[in-house]
Design a protein around this motif. Structure first.
Motif, PDB file in Angstrom:
ATOM      1  N   THR A 238       0.862  -1.170   0.000  1.00  0.00           N
ATOM      2  CA  THR A 238       0.000   0.000   0.000  1.00  0.00           C
ATOM      3  C   THR A 238       0.903   1.225   0.000  1.00  0.00           C
ATOM      4  OG1 THR A 238      -1.607  -1.232   1.282  1.00  0.00           O
ATOM      5  CG2 THR A 238      -1.894   1.151   1.173  1.00  0.00           C
ATOM      6  N   LEU A 239       0.984   1.891  -1.143  1.00  0.00           N
ATOM      7  CA  LEU A 239       1.853   3.041  -1.280  1.00  0.00           C
ATOM      8  C   LEU A 239       1.038   4.320  -1.168  1.00  0.00           C
ATOM      9  CD1 LEU A 239       4.064   1.864  -4.273  1.00  0.00           C
ATOM     10  CD2 LEU A 239       4.448   1.538  -1.843  1.00  0.00           C
ATOM     11  N   GLU A 240       1.648   5.324  -0.570  1.00  0.00           N
ATOM     12  CA  GLU A 240       0.998   6.624  -0.408  1.00  0.00           C
ATOM     13  C   GLU A 240       1.790   7.648  -1.220  1.00  0.00           C
ATOM     14  OE1 GLU A 240      -0.039   9.707   3.244  1.00  0.00           O
ATOM     15  OE2 GLU A 240       1.403   8.107   3.547  1.00  0.00           O
ATOM     16  N   LYS A 241       1.084   8.390  -2.060  1.00  0.00           N
ATOM     17  CA  LYS A 241       1.717   9.425  -2.875  1.00  0.00           C
ATOM     18  C   LYS A 241       1.319  10.784  -2.322  1.00  0.00           C
ATOM     19  CE  LYS A 241       2.109   9.062  -7.431  1.00  0.00           C
ATOM     20  NZ  LYS A 241       1.828   9.119  -8.878  1.00  0.00           N
ATOM     21  N   VAL A 242       2.335  11.572  -1.910  1.00  0.00           N
ATOM     22  CA  VAL A 242       2.098  12.875  -1.299  1.00  0.00           C
ATOM     23  C   VAL A 242       2.760  13.946  -2.154  1.00  0.00           C
ATOM     24  CG1 VAL A 242       2.428  14.262   0.780  1.00  0.00           C
ATOM     25  CG2 VAL A 242       2.124  11.797   0.982  1.00  0.00           C
ATOM     26  N   THR A 243       2.019  15.015  -2.473  1.00  0.00           N
ATOM     27  CA  THR A 243       2.599  16.134  -3.211  1.00  0.00           C
ATOM     28  C   THR A 243       3.284  17.055  -2.221  1.00  0.00           C
ATOM     29  OG1 THR A 243       0.875  16.004  -4.869  1.00  0.00           O
ATOM     30  CG2 THR A 243       2.116  18.042  -4.775  1.00  0.00           C
ATOM     31  N   MET A 244       4.585  17.287  -2.458  1.00  0.00           N
ATOM     32  CA  MET A 244       5.369  18.135  -1.564  1.00  0.00           C
ATOM     33  C   MET A 244       6.122  19.166  -2.395  1.00  0.00           C
ATOM     34  SD  MET A 244       6.792  15.395   1.208  1.00  0.00           S
ATOM     35  CE  MET A 244       6.706  16.406   2.662  1.00  0.00           C
ATOM     36  N   GLN A 245       6.442  20.292  -1.751  1.00  0.00           N
ATOM     37  CA  GLN A 245       7.184  21.353  -2.423  1.00  0.00           C
ATOM     38  C   GLN A 245       8.549  21.490  -1.760  1.00  0.00           C
ATOM     39  OE1 GLN A 245       5.814  25.432  -1.842  1.00  0.00           O
ATOM     40  NE2 GLN A 245       6.227  25.840  -3.986  1.00  0.00           N
TER      41      GLN A 245
ATOM     42  N   MET B  51       1.944  19.791   0.787  1.00  0.00           N
ATOM     43  CA  MET B  51       1.049  20.816   0.247  1.00  0.00           C
ATOM     44  C   MET B  51      -0.362  20.748   0.837  1.00  0.00           C
ATOM     45  SD  MET B  51       3.060  22.556  -1.514  1.00  0.00           S
ATOM     46  CE  MET B  51       1.969  23.666  -2.371  1.00  0.00           C
ATOM     47  N   GLU B  52      -0.702  19.670   1.552  1.00  0.00           N
ATOM     48  CA  GLU B  52      -2.018  19.571   2.167  1.00  0.00           C
ATOM     49  C   GLU B  52      -1.992  19.947   3.646  1.00  0.00           C
ATOM     50  OE1 GLU B  52      -3.807  15.778   1.424  1.00  0.00           O
ATOM     51  OE2 GLU B  52      -3.493  15.942  -0.737  1.00  0.00           O
ATOM     52  N   THR B  53      -1.005  19.442   4.383  1.00  0.00           N
ATOM     53  CA  THR B  53      -0.957  19.678   5.829  1.00  0.00           C
ATOM     54  C   THR B  53       0.017  20.786   6.211  1.00  0.00           C
ATOM     55  OG1 THR B  53       0.799  18.039   6.150  1.00  0.00           O
ATOM     56  CG2 THR B  53      -1.494  17.255   6.282  1.00  0.00           C
TER      57      THR B  53
END
Length: 185
Positions: free
Chosen positions: A64-71, A85-87
Protein backbone atom coordinates in the motif's frame (compact mmCIF):
# COMPACT_ATOMS: atom_id res chain seq x y z
CA UNK A 1 -3.38 -9.56 -0.57
CA UNK A 2 -3.41 -9.74 -4.35
CA UNK A 3 -3.71 -12.79 -6.58
CA UNK A 4 -0.90 -13.50 -9.05
CA UNK A 5 -3.64 -13.60 -11.72
CA UNK A 6 -4.20 -9.86 -11.11
CA UNK A 7 -0.57 -8.84 -11.76
CA UNK A 8 -0.21 -5.93 -14.20
CA UNK A 9 2.75 -3.65 -14.94
CA UNK A 10 3.00 -1.06 -12.16
CA UNK A 11 1.42 -3.20 -9.41
CA UNK A 12 3.49 -3.10 -6.20
CA UNK A 13 3.92 -6.15 -3.97
CA UNK A 14 5.83 -6.96 -0.78
CA UNK A 15 8.38 -9.72 -1.19
CA UNK A 16 11.04 -10.63 1.40
CA UNK A 17 10.38 -7.46 3.39
CA UNK A 18 10.81 -4.95 0.56
CA UNK A 19 8.63 -3.40 -2.13
CA UNK A 20 8.82 -4.74 -5.69
CA UNK A 21 7.01 -3.34 -8.73
CA UNK A 22 5.80 -5.62 -11.53
CA UNK A 23 7.58 -4.58 -14.75
CA UNK A 24 6.39 -7.43 -16.97
CA UNK A 25 4.28 -10.55 -16.56
CA UNK A 26 3.29 -13.57 -18.63
CA UNK A 27 0.47 -15.93 -17.73
CA UNK A 28 1.48 -19.41 -18.94
CA UNK A 29 -0.84 -22.40 -19.19
CA UNK A 30 1.18 -25.42 -20.28
CA UNK A 31 -0.51 -28.45 -21.83
CA UNK A 32 0.55 -30.60 -18.90
CA UNK A 33 0.65 -29.33 -15.33
CA UNK A 34 -0.79 -26.29 -13.62
CA UNK A 35 -0.74 -22.71 -14.87
CA UNK A 36 1.82 -20.19 -13.60
CA UNK A 37 2.67 -16.50 -13.87
CA UNK A 38 6.22 -15.56 -14.89
CA UNK A 39 7.08 -12.02 -13.76
CA UNK A 40 9.90 -9.50 -13.96
CA UNK A 41 10.03 -7.49 -10.74
CA UNK A 42 11.99 -4.32 -9.93
CA UNK A 43 12.97 -3.40 -6.39
CA UNK A 44 11.68 0.13 -5.77
CA UNK A 45 14.44 1.02 -3.29
CA UNK A 46 17.54 -0.43 -5.02
CA UNK A 47 16.43 -0.67 -8.67
CA UNK A 48 17.54 -4.32 -8.83
CA UNK A 49 15.53 -6.58 -11.18
CA UNK A 50 14.42 -10.12 -10.46
CA UNK A 51 12.57 -12.77 -12.45
CA UNK A 52 10.19 -14.81 -10.33
CA UNK A 53 7.54 -17.41 -11.09
CA UNK A 54 4.29 -17.63 -9.09
CA UNK A 55 1.61 -20.33 -9.20
CA UNK A 56 -1.60 -19.14 -10.85
CA UNK A 57 -3.92 -17.77 -8.19
CA UNK A 58 -1.19 -17.57 -5.53
CA UNK A 59 -1.81 -14.77 -3.02
CA UNK A 60 0.95 -12.22 -2.45
CA UNK A 61 0.86 -9.22 -0.07
CA UNK A 62 0.18 -6.00 -1.99
CA UNK A 63 2.18 -2.92 -1.00
CA UNK A 64 0.00 0.00 0.00
CA UNK A 65 1.85 3.04 -1.28
CA UNK A 66 1.00 6.62 -0.41
CA UNK A 67 1.72 9.43 -2.88
CA UNK A 68 2.10 12.87 -1.30
CA UNK A 69 2.60 16.13 -3.21
CA UNK A 70 5.37 18.14 -1.56
CA UNK A 71 7.18 21.35 -2.42
CA UNK A 72 10.95 21.70 -2.08
CA UNK A 73 11.47 24.80 0.05
CA UNK A 74 15.23 24.89 0.78
CA UNK A 75 18.39 22.87 1.34
CA UNK A 76 20.08 22.61 4.73
CA UNK A 77 23.45 20.85 4.67
CA UNK A 78 22.93 17.47 2.98
CA UNK A 79 19.18 17.47 3.66
CA UNK A 80 16.42 18.80 1.44
CA UNK A 81 13.46 20.34 3.23
CA UNK A 82 10.02 19.67 1.74
CA UNK A 83 6.60 21.00 2.71
CA UNK A 84 3.48 18.84 2.43
CA UNK A 85 1.05 20.82 0.25
CA UNK A 86 -2.02 19.57 2.17
CA UNK A 87 -0.96 19.68 5.83
CA UNK A 88 1.87 22.25 5.51
CA UNK A 89 4.14 20.02 7.60
CA UNK A 90 7.86 19.94 6.86
CA UNK A 91 9.77 16.80 5.98
CA UNK A 92 13.47 16.17 5.42
CA UNK A 93 14.96 13.94 2.75
CA UNK A 94 18.59 13.19 1.96
CA UNK A 95 20.05 13.17 -1.53
CA UNK A 96 20.35 9.35 -1.25
CA UNK A 97 16.57 9.10 -0.75
CA UNK A 98 15.87 11.37 -3.72
CA UNK A 99 18.28 9.58 -6.03
CA UNK A 100 20.15 10.80 -9.12
CA UNK A 101 17.36 13.20 -10.13
CA UNK A 102 18.44 15.49 -7.29
CA UNK A 103 20.47 17.38 -9.92
CA UNK A 104 17.22 18.85 -11.33
CA UNK A 105 15.66 19.77 -7.97
CA UNK A 106 15.07 23.51 -7.60
CA UNK A 107 13.58 25.61 -4.77
CA UNK A 108 9.81 25.89 -5.11
CA UNK A 109 9.48 22.75 -7.27
CA UNK A 110 6.57 20.42 -6.51
CA UNK A 111 7.35 16.70 -6.47
CA UNK A 112 5.49 13.49 -5.61
CA UNK A 113 6.96 11.60 -2.65
CA UNK A 114 6.00 7.92 -2.62
CA UNK A 115 5.96 6.30 0.83
CA UNK A 116 5.46 2.80 2.11
CA UNK A 117 4.44 3.27 5.72
CA UNK A 118 6.95 5.81 7.06
CA UNK A 119 9.70 4.81 4.62
CA UNK A 120 10.28 7.03 1.56
CA UNK A 121 10.63 4.82 -1.53
CA UNK A 122 11.12 7.36 -4.29
CA UNK A 123 10.71 10.98 -5.27
CA UNK A 124 9.04 11.64 -8.62
CA UNK A 125 10.10 14.87 -10.30
CA UNK A 126 8.04 16.34 -13.14
CA UNK A 127 8.81 14.69 -16.50
CA UNK A 128 10.27 17.95 -17.78
CA UNK A 129 11.68 21.03 -16.06
CA UNK A 130 12.74 24.48 -17.27
CA UNK A 131 16.16 25.59 -16.05
CA UNK A 132 18.59 28.38 -16.88
CA UNK A 133 22.05 27.77 -18.33
CA UNK A 134 24.71 29.37 -16.13
CA UNK A 135 27.82 28.24 -17.99
CA UNK A 136 28.50 27.08 -21.56
CA UNK A 137 30.76 27.91 -24.48
CA UNK A 138 29.48 30.86 -26.51
CA UNK A 139 27.33 30.18 -29.57
CA UNK A 140 28.94 31.01 -32.90
CA UNK A 141 27.02 32.43 -35.85
CA UNK A 142 26.25 29.65 -38.29
CA UNK A 143 25.79 26.93 -35.68
CA UNK A 144 22.67 24.92 -36.48
CA UNK A 145 20.32 22.67 -34.59
CA UNK A 146 21.43 19.67 -36.64
CA UNK A 147 25.09 20.23 -35.85
CA UNK A 148 26.99 18.99 -32.83
CA UNK A 149 26.41 19.40 -29.13
CA UNK A 150 28.30 20.98 -26.25
CA UNK A 151 28.12 20.65 -22.46
CA UNK A 152 26.12 23.22 -20.53
CA UNK A 153 25.97 23.70 -16.76
CA UNK A 154 22.49 24.42 -15.36
CA UNK A 155 21.43 26.56 -12.39
CA UNK A 156 21.03 23.41 -10.25
CA UNK A 157 24.60 22.29 -10.97
CA UNK A 158 23.70 19.53 -13.46
CA UNK A 159 25.53 19.30 -16.79
CA UNK A 160 23.75 18.18 -19.96
CA UNK A 161 24.52 18.24 -23.67
CA UNK A 162 22.82 21.03 -25.67
CA UNK A 163 22.97 22.14 -29.35
CA UNK A 164 25.78 24.50 -30.34
CA UNK A 165 23.49 27.52 -30.84
CA UNK A 166 22.35 27.63 -27.19
CA UNK A 167 23.94 30.51 -25.25
CA UNK A 168 24.57 31.23 -21.59
CA UNK A 169 21.57 32.76 -19.77
CA UNK A 170 18.94 30.99 -21.91
CA UNK A 171 16.17 28.95 -20.31
CA UNK A 172 15.82 25.43 -21.70
CA UNK A 173 13.42 22.52 -21.17
CA UNK A 174 14.97 19.23 -20.01
CA UNK A 175 13.54 15.70 -19.87
CA UNK A 176 14.34 14.53 -16.32
CA UNK A 177 13.83 10.84 -17.15
CA UNK A 178 16.40 10.70 -19.96
CA UNK A 179 18.64 13.72 -19.15
CA UNK A 180 17.93 15.20 -22.58
CA UNK A 181 17.58 18.70 -23.97
CA UNK A 182 14.02 19.21 -25.28
CA UNK A 183 14.09 22.80 -26.51
CA UNK A 184 14.21 26.48 -25.62
CA UNK A 185 11.63 27.90 -23.32
Amino acid sequence: MISSNDFRPGVSIVLDGSVWRVVDFLHVKPGKGSAFVRTTLKNVQSGKQLEKTFRAGESVPQATLEKVTMQHTYKEGDEFIFMDMETYEEGRLTSAQIGDRVKYLKDGMEVNVIRWGEQVLEVELPNSVVLEIVETDPGVKGDTATGGTKPAKLETGATIMVPLFIAQGERIKIDTREDKYLGRE
